[in-house]
Design a protein around this motif. Structure first.
Motif, PDB file in Angstrom:
ATOM      1  N   PRO A   1      31.364  80.564  50.808  1.00  0.00           N
ATOM      2  CA  PRO A   1      31.619  81.587  49.793  1.00  0.00           C
ATOM      3  C   PRO A   1      30.320  82.183  49.248  1.00  0.00           C
ATOM      4  N   GLN A   2      30.195  83.516  49.335  1.00  0.00           N
ATOM      5  CA  GLN A   2      28.986  84.177  48.863  1.00  0.00           C
ATOM      6  C   GLN A   2      29.007  84.365  47.352  1.00  0.00           C
ATOM      7  N   ASP A   3      30.193  84.505  46.781  1.00  0.00           N
ATOM      8  CA  ASP A   3      30.357  84.521  45.323  1.00  0.00           C
ATOM      9  C   ASP A   3      30.877  83.148  44.935  1.00  0.00           C
ATOM     10  N   THR A   4      29.973  82.288  44.490  1.00  0.00           N
ATOM     11  CA  THR A   4      30.340  80.884  44.288  1.00  0.00           C
ATOM     12  C   THR A   4      31.118  80.649  43.004  1.00  0.00           C
ATOM     13  N   GLY A   5      31.224  81.672  42.165  1.00  0.00           N
ATOM     14  CA  GLY A   5      31.989  81.519  40.933  1.00  0.00           C
ATOM     15  C   GLY A   5      33.433  81.949  41.080  1.00  0.00           C
ATOM     16  N   ALA A   6      33.721  82.797  42.064  1.00  0.00           N
ATOM     17  CA  ALA A   6      35.051  83.405  42.174  1.00  0.00           C
ATOM     18  C   ALA A   6      35.997  82.658  43.105  1.00  0.00           C
ATOM     19  N   ILE A   7      35.536  81.558  43.675  1.00  0.00           N
ATOM     20  CA  ILE A   7      36.350  80.865  44.677  1.00  0.00           C
ATOM     21  C   ILE A   7      37.092  79.661  44.094  1.00  0.00           C
ATOM     22  N   ALA A   8      36.918  79.394  42.803  1.00  0.00           N
ATOM     23  CA  ALA A   8      37.462  78.185  42.188  1.00  0.00           C
ATOM     24  C   ALA A   8      38.978  78.067  42.329  1.00  0.00           C
ATOM     25  N   SER A   9      39.712  79.146  42.074  1.00  0.00           N
ATOM     26  CA  SER A   9      41.174  79.064  42.137  1.00  0.00           C
ATOM     27  C   SER A   9      41.657  78.781  43.555  1.00  0.00           C
ATOM     28  N   THR A  10      40.955  79.313  44.544  1.00  0.00           N
ATOM     29  CA  THR A  10      41.312  79.041  45.943  1.00  0.00           C
ATOM     30  C   THR A  10      41.069  77.574  46.280  1.00  0.00           C
ATOM     31  N   LEU A  11      39.975  77.025  45.777  1.00  0.00           N
ATOM     32  CA  LEU A  11      39.714  75.601  45.987  1.00  0.00           C
ATOM     33  C   LEU A  11      40.790  74.745  45.326  1.00  0.00           C
ATOM     34  N   ASP A  12      41.246  75.159  44.163  1.00  0.00           N
ATOM     35  CA  ASP A  12      42.324  74.429  43.481  1.00  0.00           C
ATOM     36  C   ASP A  12      43.605  74.469  44.310  1.00  0.00           C
ATOM     37  N   THR A  13      43.900  75.624  44.894  1.00  0.00           N
ATOM     38  CA  THR A  13      45.096  75.768  45.722  1.00  0.00           C
ATOM     39  C   THR A  13      45.029  74.854  46.945  1.00  0.00           C
ATOM     40  N   LEU A  14      43.858  74.837  47.597  1.00  0.00           N
ATOM     41  CA  LEU A  14      43.697  73.985  48.776  1.00  0.00           C
ATOM     42  C   LEU A  14      43.759  72.507  48.399  1.00  0.00           C
TER      43      LEU A  14
ATOM     44  N   ASN B   1      22.833  79.818  45.402  1.00  0.00           N
ATOM     45  CA  ASN B   1      21.597  79.855  46.180  1.00  0.00           C
ATOM     46  C   ASN B   1      20.594  80.803  45.553  1.00  0.00           C
ATOM     47  N   GLY B   2      21.063  82.003  45.176  1.00  0.00           N
ATOM     48  CA  GLY B   2      20.176  82.950  44.517  1.00  0.00           C
ATOM     49  C   GLY B   2      19.629  82.397  43.212  1.00  0.00           C
ATOM     50  N   ARG B   3      20.484  81.739  42.457  1.00  0.00           N
ATOM     51  CA  ARG B   3      20.041  81.153  41.177  1.00  0.00           C
ATOM     52  C   ARG B   3      19.058  80.018  41.403  1.00  0.00           C
TER      53      ARG B   3
ATOM     54  N   VAL C   1      29.580  75.646  53.411  1.00  0.00           N
ATOM     55  CA  VAL C   1      28.299  75.716  54.118  1.00  0.00           C
ATOM     56  C   VAL C   1      27.303  76.583  53.363  1.00  0.00           C
ATOM     57  N   ASP C   2      26.124  76.041  53.131  1.00  0.00           N
ATOM     58  CA  ASP C   2      24.994  76.751  52.531  1.00  0.00           C
ATOM     59  C   ASP C   2      25.175  77.052  51.049  1.00  0.00           C
ATOM     60  N   THR C   3      26.408  77.279  50.600  1.00  0.00           N
ATOM     61  CA  THR C   3      26.626  77.574  49.191  1.00  0.00           C
ATOM     62  C   THR C   3      27.487  76.497  48.551  1.00  0.00           C
ATOM     63  N   ARG C   4      27.177  76.196  47.296  1.00  0.00           N
ATOM     64  CA  ARG C   4      27.931  75.196  46.560  1.00  0.00           C
ATOM     65  C   ARG C   4      28.779  75.908  45.509  1.00  0.00           C
ATOM     66  N   PRO C   5      30.114  75.823  45.623  1.00  0.00           N
ATOM     67  CA  PRO C   5      30.964  76.472  44.622  1.00  0.00           C
ATOM     68  C   PRO C   5      30.654  75.980  43.211  1.00  0.00           C
ATOM     69  N   ASP C   6      30.738  76.890  42.243  1.00  0.00           N
ATOM     70  CA  ASP C   6      30.434  76.528  40.861  1.00  0.00           C
ATOM     71  C   ASP C   6      31.457  75.555  40.294  1.00  0.00           C
ATOM     72  N   LYS C   7      32.719  75.731  40.685  1.00  0.00           N
ATOM     73  CA  LYS C   7      33.790  74.862  40.215  1.00  0.00           C
ATOM     74  C   LYS C   7      34.745  74.573  41.366  1.00  0.00           C
ATOM     75  N   GLY C   8      35.501  73.496  41.213  1.00  0.00           N
ATOM     76  CA  GLY C   8      36.494  73.149  42.224  1.00  0.00           C
ATOM     77  C   GLY C   8      36.046  71.995  43.105  1.00  0.00           C
ATOM     78  N   ASP C   9      37.022  71.366  43.742  1.00  0.00           N
ATOM     79  CA  ASP C   9      36.755  70.211  44.585  1.00  0.00           C
ATOM     80  C   ASP C   9      36.370  70.624  46.000  1.00  0.00           C
TER      81      ASP C   9
END
Length: 349
Positions: free
Chosen positions: A105-118, A177-179, A128-136
């Motif tokens: 995910p290139q936007d690591t803040g906007a993927i949280a709800s999808t991670l919750d669904t999965l 990653n940018g941060r 890969v390469d990016t660590r989501p801000d929230k979610g498992d």
């Protein structure tokens, strides 16, 4: 009337799902499915973008490893740096039986709800390469991005003898990653090289934005003598083209040379180092990203678990909020080691 409303609602849901599937299908390539190990758990894999030489190399390694390792991969999708497409692609994976999902995910803040669904569906995720801000997440396969910023700072600081002006072509600051790279670079410069003036130029990982901002900066500060590119895969060519246009692309060792360090480790960066156009890069392991993304996805689908600590592949697994992260090695590449055959950038077509 209640029955009519129920049918209307159901029809609406079906229409939405059909539309999502249609949109996603435009970003999928059935030729990328392995199909050689139908008894193995199905793995859904989304490629993050195709406008970066680094990510295109990663995709090349993925496809090679899928075939050689007999991975039961569903048709690959490409979300093209669009979180909406990523969400739709993941929905298709879920609907078609994925037992694990690989994403970047290139936007690591906007993927949280999808991670919750999965997570609710018990489908583990490898990021890969990016660590989501929230979610498992089951595992993040990533190098230490703070180390990228620190290595770039230390190299530039020493090359410039602690003085000068540096343009920092930052990635998207809504990406971890940018941060990480930006924060580490800034902290290192402040502590170790306070006489170097840093101009932070956010670019959202876009080469044209980087070029435009760098051009404006050069007009104001023609004595700029250093550049840090957080992603050579998107910044290298536009930066070199601009410097050449301004007659500022002078080889290393020649008076007026602008010292440049990058991140990625793509073959084009290595060629630029050999030519003296740039001075160094930090090599992100595109080959290992692909290899261990598939490794952990298969392990996750099979119910295996891991613990923090050293691995057998020269990395360290660390605990992060929501899961684990395997921090792979990322070496500094200069003219002294640019021809090292162990670097993935010297082994890709």
């Amino acid at each position: 009337m209640k029955l009519a409303r129920t049918r209307s609602t159901a029809a609406g849901v079906i229409a939405v799902v059909a539309a999502m599937t249609l949109v996603t299908a435009c970003n999928r390539d059935s030729s990328d499915s392995a199909g050689s190990s139908s008894n193995a758990p199905a793995i859904g894999i989304d490629l993050p973008r195709s406008d970066s030489d680094f990510w295109n190399s990663y995709a090349q390694y993925l496809k090679k490893d899928i075939k050689s390792d007999g991975v039961n991969a569903l048709p690959l999708s490409n979300s093209q740096n669009d979180v909406t497409k990523l969400v739709a692609n993941v929905q298709v994976f879920q609907n078609t039986g994925a037992k694990a999902v690989v994403m970047a995910p290139q936007d690591t803040g906007a993927i949280a709800s999808t991670l919750d669904t999965l997570s609710a569906a018990k489908i583990p995720v490898v990021s890969v390469d990016t660590r989501p801000d929230k979610g498992d997440v089951y595992m993040v396969v990533r190098a230490d991005n703070k180390a990228y910023g620190t290595k770039a700072c230390e190299y530039l600081g020493k090359q410039l003898n602690g003085e000068g002006k540096v343009a920092e072509l930052q990635g998207a600051l809504d990406s971890i990653n940018g941060r990480d790279r930006s924060e580490a670079f800034a902290a290192c410069m402040k502590e170790k090289f306070p006489k170097i003036k840093v101009f932070e130029l956010p670019t959202d990982w876009k080469g044209d934005v980087a070029s435009a901002k760098l051009q404006s900066l050069l007009a104001q500060h023609p004595d700029l003598n250093g550049i840090y590119m957080q992603a050579g895969g998107v910044f290298l060519q536009p930066t070199l083209a601009l410097l050449e246009q301004k007659k500022l692309l002078k080889p290393a060792g020649q008076k007026g040379h602008i010292t440049i360090i990058s991140n990625d480790g793509i073959p084009q960066e290595f060629d630029a180092i050999r030519k003296g156009q740039i001075d160094a890069t930090v090599s992100q392991p595109a080959d290992l990203y692909a290899k261990y993304a598939l490794y952990y996805a298969q392990a996750a689908a099979e119910g295996k678990t891991f613990k923090p600590g050293k691995t057998d592949h020269d990395s360290t697994i660390v605990k992060i909020p929501g899961g684990l992260e395997d921090q792979l090695p990322a070496p500094l590449v200069t003219k002294d080691n640019v021809d090292d055959k162990t670097l993935w950038g010297n082994n890709v077509g």
